[in-house]
Scaffold this motif. Structure first.
Motif, PDB file in Angstrom:
ATOM      1  N   PHE A 152       0.759  -1.292   0.163  1.00 29.41           N
ATOM      2  CA  PHE A 152       0.239  -0.073   0.031  1.00 29.41           C
ATOM      3  C   PHE A 152       0.930   1.295  -0.126  1.00 29.41           C
ATOM      4  CE2 PHE A 152      -2.359   3.260   2.224  1.00 29.41           C
ATOM      5  CZ  PHE A 152      -3.730   3.415   1.323  1.00 29.41           C
ATOM      6  N   LEU A 153       1.837   1.296   0.768  1.00 28.76           N
ATOM      7  CA  LEU A 153       2.757   2.420   0.891  1.00 28.76           C
ATOM      8  C   LEU A 153       3.594   2.731  -0.414  1.00 28.76           C
ATOM      9  CD1 LEU A 153       4.111   2.064   4.408  1.00 28.76           C
ATOM     10  CD2 LEU A 153       2.292   3.740   3.676  1.00 28.76           C
ATOM     11  N   ALA A 154       3.903   1.499  -0.972  1.00 27.23           N
ATOM     12  CA  ALA A 154       4.555   1.453  -2.460  1.00 27.23           C
ATOM     13  C   ALA A 154       3.526   2.288  -3.575  1.00 27.23           C
ATOM     14  CB  ALA A 154       5.052   0.387  -2.749  1.00 27.23           C
ATOM     15  N   TYR A 155       2.109   1.773  -3.260  1.00 27.96           N
ATOM     16  CA  TYR A 155       1.395   2.231  -4.181  1.00 27.96           C
ATOM     17  C   TYR A 155       1.053   3.670  -4.051  1.00 27.96           C
ATOM     18  CZ  TYR A 155      -3.344   3.488  -5.712  1.00 27.96           C
ATOM     19  OH  TYR A 155      -4.594   4.385  -6.068  1.00 27.96           O
ATOM     20  N   ILE A 156       0.858   4.292  -2.500  1.00 31.17           N
ATOM     21  CA  ILE A 156       1.015   5.641  -2.585  1.00 31.17           C
ATOM     22  C   ILE A 156       2.151   6.408  -3.075  1.00 31.17           C
ATOM     23  CG2 ILE A 156       0.625   7.423  -0.924  1.00 31.17           C
ATOM     24  CD1 ILE A 156      -1.710   5.988  -1.156  1.00 31.17           C
ATOM     25  N   PHE A 157       3.242   6.313  -2.760  1.00 32.53           N
ATOM     26  CA  PHE A 157       4.403   6.544  -3.457  1.00 32.53           C
ATOM     27  C   PHE A 157       4.604   6.626  -4.799  1.00 32.53           C
ATOM     28  CE2 PHE A 157       8.882   6.706  -4.696  1.00 32.53           C
ATOM     29  CZ  PHE A 157       9.447   7.760  -4.073  1.00 32.53           C
ATOM     30  N   VAL A 158       4.334   5.548  -5.417  1.00 33.10           N
ATOM     31  CA  VAL A 158       4.288   5.568  -6.920  1.00 33.10           C
ATOM     32  C   VAL A 158       3.324   6.232  -7.627  1.00 33.10           C
ATOM     33  CG1 VAL A 158       4.111   3.882  -8.927  1.00 33.10           C
ATOM     34  CG2 VAL A 158       5.673   3.185  -7.056  1.00 33.10           C
ATOM     35  N   MET A 159       2.184   6.363  -7.026  1.00 32.09           N
ATOM     36  CA  MET A 159       1.068   7.244  -7.623  1.00 32.09           C
ATOM     37  C   MET A 159       1.271   8.448  -7.568  1.00 32.09           C
ATOM     38  SD  MET A 159      -0.800   4.785  -9.406  1.00 32.09           S
ATOM     39  CE  MET A 159      -2.100   5.829  -9.712  1.00 32.09           C
ATOM     40  N   THR A 160       1.560   8.786  -6.432  1.00 31.40           N
ATOM     41  CA  THR A 160       1.724  10.505  -6.042  1.00 31.40           C
ATOM     42  C   THR A 160       2.792  11.111  -6.687  1.00 31.40           C
ATOM     43  OG1 THR A 160       0.860  10.062  -3.901  1.00 31.40           O
ATOM     44  CG2 THR A 160       1.692  12.069  -3.908  1.00 31.40           C
ATOM     45  N   PHE A 161       4.024  10.454  -6.634  1.00 29.60           N
ATOM     46  CA  PHE A 161       5.330  11.087  -7.073  1.00 29.60           C
ATOM     47  C   PHE A 161       5.593  10.793  -8.502  1.00 29.60           C
ATOM     48  CE2 PHE A 161       5.562  11.163  -2.462  1.00 29.60           C
ATOM     49  CZ  PHE A 161       5.852  12.288  -2.229  1.00 29.60           C
ATOM     50  N   GLY A 162       4.905   9.510  -9.110  1.00 24.14           N
ATOM     51  CA  GLY A 162       5.282   9.049 -10.384  1.00 24.14           C
ATOM     52  C   GLY A 162       4.344   9.245 -11.303  1.00 24.14           C
ATOM     53  N   VAL A 163       3.401   8.468 -11.188  1.00 25.15           N
ATOM     54  CA  VAL A 163       2.022   8.409 -12.244  1.00 25.15           C
ATOM     55  C   VAL A 163       1.075   9.637 -12.282  1.00 25.15           C
ATOM     56  CG1 VAL A 163       0.160   7.002 -13.025  1.00 25.15           C
ATOM     57  CG2 VAL A 163       1.914   5.747 -11.844  1.00 25.15           C
ATOM     58  N   LEU A 164       1.005  10.355 -11.349  1.00 24.38           N
ATOM     59  CA  LEU A 164      -0.040  11.527 -11.269  1.00 24.38           C
ATOM     60  C   LEU A 164       0.878  12.865 -11.972  1.00 24.38           C
ATOM     61  CD1 LEU A 164      -1.907  11.355  -8.076  1.00 24.38           C
ATOM     62  CD2 LEU A 164      -2.687  10.705 -10.295  1.00 24.38           C
ATOM     63  N   ASN A 165       2.074  12.835 -11.529  1.00 21.55           N
ATOM     64  CA  ASN A 165       3.077  13.825 -12.104  1.00 21.55           C
ATOM     65  C   ASN A 165       3.147  13.532 -13.496  1.00 21.55           C
ATOM     66  OD1 ASN A 165       2.984  15.278  -9.520  1.00 21.55           O
ATOM     67  ND2 ASN A 165       4.937  14.058  -8.962  1.00 21.55           N
ATOM     68  N   THR A 166       3.370  12.419 -13.821  1.00 17.36           N
ATOM     69  CA  THR A 166       3.884  12.174 -15.399  1.00 17.36           C
ATOM     70  C   THR A 166       2.381  12.489 -16.016  1.00 17.36           C
ATOM     71  OG1 THR A 166       5.410  10.420 -14.491  1.00 17.36           O
ATOM     72  CG2 THR A 166       4.369  10.382 -16.834  1.00 17.36           C
ATOM     73  N   VAL A 167       1.337  12.053 -15.639  1.00 19.26           N
ATOM     74  CA  VAL A 167       0.100  12.448 -16.433  1.00 19.26           C
ATOM     75  C   VAL A 167       0.047  13.869 -16.512  1.00 19.26           C
ATOM     76  CG1 VAL A 167      -2.143  12.147 -16.419  1.00 19.26           C
ATOM     77  CG2 VAL A 167      -0.994  10.188 -15.774  1.00 19.26           C
ATOM     78  N   SER A 168       0.036  14.350 -15.595  1.00 17.46           N
ATOM     79  CA  SER A 168       0.013  15.951 -15.462  1.00 17.46           C
ATOM     80  C   SER A 168       0.978  16.462 -16.554  1.00 17.46           C
ATOM     81  CB  SER A 168       0.021  16.509 -14.052  1.00 17.46           C
ATOM     82  OG  SER A 168      -0.980  16.074 -13.124  1.00 17.46           O
ATOM     83  N   ALA A 169       2.181  15.997 -16.419  1.00 18.18           N
ATOM     84  CA  ALA A 169       2.918  16.578 -17.250  1.00 18.18           C
ATOM     85  C   ALA A 169       2.766  16.393 -18.672  1.00 18.18           C
ATOM     86  CB  ALA A 169       4.492  16.183 -17.018  1.00 18.18           C
ATOM     87  N   VAL A 170       2.414  14.959 -18.875  1.00 19.67           N
ATOM     88  CA  VAL A 170       2.067  14.865 -20.674  1.00 19.67           C
ATOM     89  C   VAL A 170       0.984  15.671 -20.828  1.00 19.67           C
ATOM     90  CG1 VAL A 170       1.039  12.845 -21.717  1.00 19.67           C
ATOM     91  CG2 VAL A 170       3.137  12.379 -20.361  1.00 19.67           C
ATOM     92  N   TYR A 171      -0.070  15.737 -20.093  1.00 24.15           N
ATOM     93  CA  TYR A 171      -1.234  16.639 -20.529  1.00 24.15           C
ATOM     94  C   TYR A 171      -0.824  17.997 -20.655  1.00 24.15           C
ATOM     95  CZ  TYR A 171      -5.578  19.005 -20.376  1.00 24.15           C
ATOM     96  OH  TYR A 171      -6.792  19.656 -20.483  1.00 24.15           O
ATOM     97  N   ILE A 172      -0.127  18.546 -19.729  1.00 16.66           N
ATOM     98  CA  ILE A 172       0.145  20.079 -20.127  1.00 16.66           C
ATOM     99  C   ILE A 172       1.151  20.060 -21.295  1.00 16.66           C
ATOM    100  CG2 ILE A 172       1.647  21.747 -19.186  1.00 16.66           C
ATOM    101  CD1 ILE A 172       0.694  20.936 -16.215  1.00 16.66           C
TER     102      ILE A 172
END
Length: 311
Positions: A126-146
């Motif tokens: 669960f902690l690995a999920y929170i870390f990967v999604m918060t600092f990796g996937v969400l930021n990547t999705v936002s950067a690609v969209y922008i």
């Protein structure tokens, strides 16, 4: 028949209003940008990646919870109700994990049921999920969209500038012809009196209106560019170029364009004067050579005369 005519007129009025509305919306660049398909494609694929990660972690978490609950049932221990509420099935686990990264629930509330049934590896997952999604996937999705939105914005801006340039080119050509018609000396310059007469003509006023210029702005620009040493006149080409710069980028580009144009004009004058001086120097040099040749002929003739007199 009279009622049908009134209805048709009313429908025609509505069509005209809708047409005007579309014309107004067409000018809303930001609205068109948000509605562009290319701006939403990165967000769509980002959502696919987001759902895929949530699915993988939810599947792993659900299996771990199922194994832990099976052990508790075999041991005769009580099963916490929150575990079944948040992680009782794959779809519940996906919803719970989605809420954990989007603010639906604090992720501490989602971690407590896992600690109650499987305090070891489930917490780590669960902690690995929170870390990967918060600092990796969400930021990547936002950067690609922008990045995709900026790319579409650049394309939209380029198309708008190209269309505006094509539209304004003909208008500036007409304006240049009006100024040239007022140029009585045919020297490519226009005086303040000639310029004022041209500006206050109704056709010129309408033309300036299509270019979104007002008369006082044009007059102020003329005063800025006028040459007091040449009857307070302005070069027509320079004035048209400064108008284009003022429309495209404001006062900074106007000043830069003015400096560049005057610098180019100065370089042309220097080059012209240099060519004239070179021609004059060439003539002077030819004259010096001719004088030297004549002097040599005179000296030679004088020497022959002395030789004949001595003989």
């Amino acid at each position: 028949l009279g009622n049908y005519t009134i209805i048709r007129i009313a429908l025609l009025g509505k069509v005209v209003r809708v047409t005007r509305l579309f014309r107004v919306v067409k000018n809303f660049r930001h609205f068109r940008l948000m509605a562009m398909t290319g701006a939403w494609q990165p967000l769509f694929w980002g959502c696919i990646v987001l759902v895929a990660f949530i699915f993988l972690f939810a599947l792993l978490t659900t299996q771990l919870v199922e194994i832990a609950l099976a052990k508790k049932v075999e041991a005769g221990e009580k099963v916490p109700g929150e575990v079944l509420e948040f992680y009782g099935s794959l779809d519940k686990s996906m919803v719970s994990l989605f809420m954990g990264i989007t603010g639906g629930l604090p992720w501490k509330h989602l971690l407590d049921p896992l600690q109650a049934v499987s305090p070891g590896i489930s917490n780590l997952v669960f902690l690995a999920y929170i870390f990967v999604m918060t600092f990796g996937v969400l930021n990547t999705v936002s950067a690609v969209y922008i990045d995709g939105l900026l790319h579409c914005s650049d394309q939209s801006r380029f198309v708008a500038m190209s269309e505006s340039a094509l539209f304004c080119a003909d208008k500036y050509a007409e304006l240049k012809q009006i100024f040239q018609a007022r140029d009585l000396n045919n020297n490519g310059r226009i005086t303040y009196v000639e310029f004022s007469d041209a500006i206050h003509h109704p056709d010129t006023q309408e033309l300036l209106g299509t270019l979104h210029f007002e008369a006082h702005t044009i007059m102020a620009l003329f005063r800025l560019l006028e040459d007091e040493t040449d009857c307070c006149s302005v070069r027509i080409d320079e004035f048209i170029r400064c108008l284009q710069a003022l429309q495209e980028g404001g006062i900074n580009i106007l000043l830069m364009s003015t400096l560049v144009f005057r610098g180019q004009t100065l370089l042309k004058n220097i080059s012209r004067n240099a060519d004239m001086m070179e021609k004059h120097f060439s003539k002077v040099e030819d004259g010096i050579h001719n004088v030297e040749a004549e002097n040599m002929e005179l000296l030679t003739a004088h020497r022959h005369q002395h030789e004949q007199a001595d003989a």
